[in-house]
Design a protein around this motif. Structure first.
Motif, short mmCIF file in Angstrom:
data_model
loop_
_atom_site.label_atom_id
_atom_site.label_comp_id
_atom_site.label_asym_id
_atom_site.label_seq_id
_atom_site.Cartn_x
_atom_site.Cartn_y
_atom_site.Cartn_z
N LYS A 96 69.72 63.22 21.90
CA LYS A 96 69.02 62.56 23.72
C LYS A 96 70.06 64.29 24.30
O LYS A 96 69.91 63.77 25.24
N TRP A 97 71.21 65.13 23.67
CA TRP A 97 72.16 65.45 24.95
C TRP A 97 70.68 67.40 24.91
O TRP A 97 70.60 67.38 25.72
N SER A 98 69.53 67.03 23.77
CA SER A 98 69.12 67.90 23.66
C SER A 98 67.97 67.82 25.69
O SER A 98 67.78 68.44 25.77
N ARG A 99 67.48 66.19 25.24
CA ARG A 99 66.90 66.50 25.74
C ARG A 99 67.74 66.47 27.32
O ARG A 99 66.82 66.94 28.56
N ILE A 100 68.28 66.27 27.95
CA ILE A 100 69.42 65.65 28.70
C ILE A 100 69.56 67.19 29.52
O ILE A 100 69.71 67.90 30.67
#
Length: 125
Positions: A96-100
């Motif tokens: 999720k934080w990689s996508r953000i």
């Protein structure tokens, strides 16, 4: 291999942390950069020339934003205390934080292009 890992991943000045800080600064500068482009175009229209006022109008929004961001994130290495918590999170949280992070970087590129377009629109208007 262990020395290399310590060199890269050392939270107190390791190569990976320095690069992450520099890349964050680079991409973050694109967001207030849209104001910089508009202010520079207004200064060029007002002064009918490229001079020191244009440079100041271009640099000022980015520098003001950096003051607040550096105090919020990097003062006294506040970001380092979160790395132990990051290691505890599961794989879906990291995805999720990689996508953000990817959206943040792509948004910076979009904001730069929008800033250049806005500059041309203000300058030619």
């Amino acid at each position: 291999m262990r020395e290399w890992s310590e060199y890269c991943d050392n939270p107190n000045g390791g190569w990976a942390f320095i690069m992450a800080h520099n890349l964050f600064d680079f991409f973050f500068a694109c967001y207030p950069g849209i104001l910089s482009f508009v202010f520079a175009a207004l200064a060029i229209r007002y002064f009918d020339d490229f001079n020191l006022a244009v440079v100041i109008a271009f640099i000022l929004p980015v520098m003001l934003a950096f003051i607040f961001v550096d105090r919020a994130i990097f003062k006294k290495d506040r970001y380092l205390k979160f790395f132990k918590e990051f290691e505890k999170e599961d794989d879906s949280w990291h995805k999720k934080w990689s996508r953000i992070t990817t959206a943040f970087c792509l948004g910076a590129v979009v904001m730069t292009v929008a800033g250049i377009a806005a500059m041309w629109a203000v300058w030619l208007w």
